[in-house]
Enzyme design. Structure first.
Site, short mmCIF file in Angstrom:
data_model
loop_
_atom_site.label_atom_id
_atom_site.label_comp_id
_atom_site.label_asym_id
_atom_site.label_seq_id
_atom_site.Cartn_x
_atom_site.Cartn_y
_atom_site.Cartn_z
N CYS A 28 8.85 9.79 35.29
CA CYS A 28 8.87 9.77 36.77
C CYS A 28 9.97 10.71 37.26
O CYS A 28 11.14 10.50 36.93
CB CYS A 28 9.09 8.36 37.30
SG CYS A 28 9.26 8.36 39.09
N ASN A 34 4.48 13.51 45.87
CA ASN A 34 4.96 12.16 46.19
C ASN A 34 6.38 12.01 45.66
O ASN A 34 6.75 12.60 44.65
CB ASN A 34 4.04 11.08 45.59
CG ASN A 34 4.48 10.64 44.21
OD1 ASN A 34 5.39 9.82 44.07
ND2 ASN A 34 3.85 11.21 43.18
N GLY A 60 -6.03 10.72 38.75
CA GLY A 60 -4.91 10.29 39.57
C GLY A 60 -5.10 10.57 41.04
O GLY A 60 -5.76 9.81 41.76
N GLY A 117 -3.92 14.87 35.00
CA GLY A 117 -3.27 15.87 35.83
C GLY A 117 -4.34 16.70 36.52
O GLY A 117 -4.94 17.57 35.91
N GLY A 118 -4.62 16.35 37.77
CA GLY A 118 -5.55 17.15 38.56
C GLY A 118 -7.01 17.02 38.19
O GLY A 118 -7.83 17.84 38.61
C1 SIN Z 1 6.84 7.21 41.76
O1 SIN Z 1 6.76 5.97 41.93
O2 SIN Z 1 7.78 7.87 42.19
C2 SIN Z 1 5.75 7.93 41.04
C3 SIN Z 1 5.55 7.43 39.67
C4 SIN Z 1 5.78 8.42 38.60
O3 SIN Z 1 5.97 9.62 38.88
O4 SIN Z 1 5.79 8.03 37.43
#
Ligand code: SIN
Length: 305
Positions: A131, A69, A266, A244-245
């Site tokens: 992030c 993402n 998650g 994580g996973g």
């Molecule tokens: C995002 O909003 O890009 C993901 C959040 C994160 O990685 O902390």
């Protein structure tokens, strides 16, 4: 009858399972399909001072045993979270949340954290210094000991509730960052956030994500996350939320043995919206299978050998 209860920074959880920030929204959609009071707790989407639309699309990509993402901290901003999201959530959820706090400056972290600290439903502040999808903030603070420590120290001065710092795996020595946060006053740690990654479209001959890179999550990262939790546990004395996973009750037990007091779920929520509930339901039988009466008895148990 096994006991799944754990205590996270002074707050008792009936079980250790915590849907991770960004995979559970503000809980409302999930509350339409099951009683979300069964959760140990959950983390709300990362909150910034101003509303953010996030990164341009495409911002999701497929990966073997996972996904990427590059959302870019899309959120309605702290005013709307306080005025609308948290009051709506309180109608369907009667436990505490982790308020995930993001920023592009230390001042922004402090201001957002101080606002959310005053909300009854907020049990913990989760400082997101990890992030990978924004420039000039997020992970920029979490890849150095001094950056992570500064955010932690300044936020701690401004709030009363426990501060849990969410760490990135995109560093050489996660134990050093963990220790720097503890020394700066962190009450707990959560780890890992996503792993910096990318995909390329062979037909277009360009990156799939508009942001070029994104964060890898899902089953593929579980062994990496487990290693990070194990190393952080050896470095600090504060509680850790391992994530994580995580996809199963067995994964929860592995995370606990590595040193996690609570366990985040998650990407699994995005594949199956009942994932967290199913893991909670499966946990007692999985504990019985391994002869575990009290989950707290095995926190860090893999370090004893
Ligand atoms: C995002 O909003 O890009 C993901 C959040 C994160 O990685 O902390």
């Amino acid at each position: 009858m096994v006991n799944t209860a754990v205590t996270l920074c002074g707050i008792e959880l009936t079980n250790p399972v915590i849907p991770a920030s960004g995979t559970f929204g503000y809980g409302r959609e999930f509350a339409e399909i099951y009683d979300i009071d069964c959760l140990g707790a959950f983390a709300i989407k990362g909150t910034t001072r101003e509303p953010r639309f996030g990164n341009p699309a495409p911002r999701i990509a497929d990966a073997p045993a996972g996904m990427l993402n590059s959302v870019g901290l899309q959120n309605p901003g702290v005013d709307a979270v306080v005025a609308r999201e948290l009051p709506e959530l309180a109608k369907v959820y009667h436990k505490k949340v982790l308020a995930n706090v993001c920023g592009f400056s230390v001042d922004e972290y402090v201001e957002v954290a101080a606002r959310l600290d005053k909300e009854d439903i907020v049990g913990w502040l989760e400082l997101n210094v990890s992030c990978p999808n924004v420039h000039g903030g997020g992970m920029g603070f979490g890849t150095t000991c001094s950056g992570a420590a500064e955010v932690t120290r300044e936020v701690k001065r401004a709030v009363k509730k426990p501060v849990i710092v969410k760490l990135t795996p995109n560093v050489t020595d996660i134990a050093a960052i963990a220790r720097a946060c503890e020394d700066a006053g962190a009450d707990g740690l959560s780890l890992i956030n996503t792993v910096l990654a990318m995909r390329i479209d062979p037909a277009a001959r360009k990156p799939v994500l508009a942001n070029i890179t994104g964060g890898l999550s899902g089953g593929a990262v579980f062994p990496l996350a487990l290693r990070c939790v194990y190393q952080a546990y050896e470095a600090v004395g504060i509680p850790i939320i391992g994530m994580g996973g995580v996809r199963s009750a067995r994964d929860v037990i592995e995370m606990t043995l590595a040193g996690a007091t609570a366990v985040g779920v998650g990407a699994a929520n995005l594949i199956n919206p009942f994932a967290a509930k199913e893991i909670i339901e499966a946990l007692p039988a999985e504990m019985e299978k391994y002869g575990i009466e009290n989950l707290v008895d095995i926190i860090g148990g893999a370090h004893n050998g």
